[in-house]
Scaffold this motif. Structure first.
Motif, mmCIF file in Angstrom:
data_model
loop_
_atom_site.group_PDB
_atom_site.id
_atom_site.type_symbol
_atom_site.label_atom_id
_atom_site.label_comp_id
_atom_site.label_asym_id
_atom_site.label_seq_id
_atom_site.Cartn_x
_atom_site.Cartn_y
_atom_site.Cartn_z
ATOM 1 N N UNK A 245 0.825 -1.208 0.000
ATOM 2 C CA UNK A 245 0.000 0.000 0.000
ATOM 3 C C UNK A 245 0.860 1.259 0.000
ATOM 4 N N UNK A 246 1.973 1.231 0.748
ATOM 5 C CA UNK A 246 2.874 2.392 0.727
ATOM 6 C C UNK A 246 3.490 2.580 -0.653
ATOM 7 N N UNK A 247 3.908 1.460 -1.267
ATOM 8 C CA UNK A 247 4.515 1.553 -2.595
ATOM 9 C C UNK A 247 3.514 2.071 -3.613
ATOM 10 N N UNK A 248 2.272 1.598 -3.536
ATOM 11 C CA UNK A 248 1.249 2.043 -4.480
ATOM 12 C C UNK A 248 0.876 3.506 -4.249
ATOM 13 N N UNK A 249 0.882 3.936 -2.993
ATOM 14 C CA UNK A 249 0.500 5.321 -2.702
ATOM 15 C C UNK A 249 1.495 6.326 -3.268
ATOM 16 N N UNK A 250 2.726 5.877 -3.513
ATOM 17 C CA UNK A 250 3.740 6.773 -4.068
ATOM 18 C C UNK A 250 3.604 6.947 -5.571
ATOM 19 N N UNK A 251 2.880 6.024 -6.217
ATOM 20 C CA UNK A 251 2.749 6.087 -7.675
ATOM 21 C C UNK A 251 1.325 6.343 -8.141
ATOM 22 N N UNK A 252 0.364 6.202 -7.245
ATOM 23 C CA UNK A 252 -1.042 6.358 -7.620
ATOM 24 C C UNK A 252 -1.542 7.731 -7.170
ATOM 25 N N UNK A 253 -1.842 8.636 -8.086
ATOM 26 C CA UNK A 253 -2.282 9.974 -7.696
ATOM 27 C C UNK A 253 -3.626 9.991 -6.992
ATOM 28 N N UNK A 254 -4.404 8.928 -7.143
ATOM 29 C CA UNK A 254 -5.715 8.882 -6.507
ATOM 30 C C UNK A 254 -5.682 8.240 -5.130
ATOM 31 N N UNK A 255 -4.486 7.792 -4.696
ATOM 32 C CA UNK A 255 -4.386 7.109 -3.407
ATOM 33 C C UNK A 255 -4.528 8.104 -2.267
#
Length: 273
Positions: A245-255
């Motif tokens: 989730x941390x890794x995805x939050x760094x690349x997903x602008x909608x996170x």
């Protein structure tokens, strides 16, 4: 024959296999032989040191050429690992824990050999990778089912279900993460570590019950080992979920941002103030 003689006779085959493997490990440590293929796993862990990984690959590599001559292919070995895991589950369910440990050990060896055989024959493919993962999940499921049946009248039943769910969540987290573009291998209890804890639990349970402190039963040892496996697997599943989730939050602008709000809400609030 008295009871102690019967115990020794029952455990002797398993102890003989253990002795052979320990002798082979001593030879490996002294000679430090090299094997042709590189291990697919580069790093060890607290439970599975790098030296044991290299030792396992060294032992397994000797089976590659004979299997090739027999016309067997990686998927055959993978499927056979499911057969062995199912046999181990049956032995666990009927209380033959030492025998189950060594059948499970053979299934673990197949998990290495199929990959070595695939690389040796240049037969690595996405189909083979999927089939391998699919069979791994079946193997884990049947082994935990055997444990649940063995402990169906006590706490082991629930610990087995807990361990199964936690193990599946570890695998799911990695698979789902890879599907979203994140490669996640963090956490102590990867599949080899889980199998190793399970193997030693089954191996040591009858030995401790027979020769350990008085009053300790096979079931108590198994409860301890499976409880430890379930707890550590749960921690690993949680670690993977948070890491992904941390890794995805760094690349997903909608996170969501660190405050738990959509990343665009802060700028919108500022514009409206």
């Amino acid at each position: 024959m008295d009871g102690s003689t019967n115990v020794w006779m029952a455990l002797a085959p398993g102890l003989a296999i253990l002795g052979i493997l320990l002798l082979a490990l001593a030879v490996f440590l002294i000679r430090q032989p090299k094997f042709e293929q590189k291990a697919s796993r580069k790093t060890g862990s607290v439970l599975l040191p790098q030296v044991l990984i290299r030792y396992a690959y060294w032992l397994s590599e000797s089976f590659v050429a004979p299997l090739d001559r027999l016309g067997l292919r990686p998927n055959h070995v993978t499927a056979f690992s499911v057969v062995l895991s199912t046999a181990a589950a049956g032995l666990i369910a009927t209380g033959h824990l030492m025998s189950a440990a060594w059948v499970l050990f053979a299934a673990m060896a197949c998990d290495l050999i199929d990959g070595l055989l695939a690389r040796s024959l240049d037969m690595q493919s996405s189909v083979g990778a999927f089939f391998d993962s699919f069979c791994d999940r079946i193997s884990e499921g049947v082994v935990f089912a055997g444990l649940a049946y063995y402990g169906r009248e006590n706490l082991l039943f629930f610990l087995s279900l807990w361990g199964l769910v936690a193990s599946y969540m570890i695998s799911y987290a990695r698979g789902r993460g890879e599907g979203l573009g994140v490669d996640c291998k963090v956490g102590l209890m990867q599949r080899p570590e889980r199998l190793l804890v399970l193997f030693f639990t089954l191996l040591l349970a009858p030995l401790i019950a027979a020769f350990g402190p008085g009053g300790v039963s096979q079931m108590q040892v198994v409860l301890t080992g499976i409880g430890l496996l379930a707890a550590l697997s749960t921690i690993t599943a949680g670690q993977r979920a948070l890491w992904i989730m941390r890794a995805l939050s760094q690349t997903d602008p909608a996170a969501p941002d660190n405050a738990g709000r959509p990343s665009g809400s802060s700028s919108m609030a500022e514009a409206s103030s």
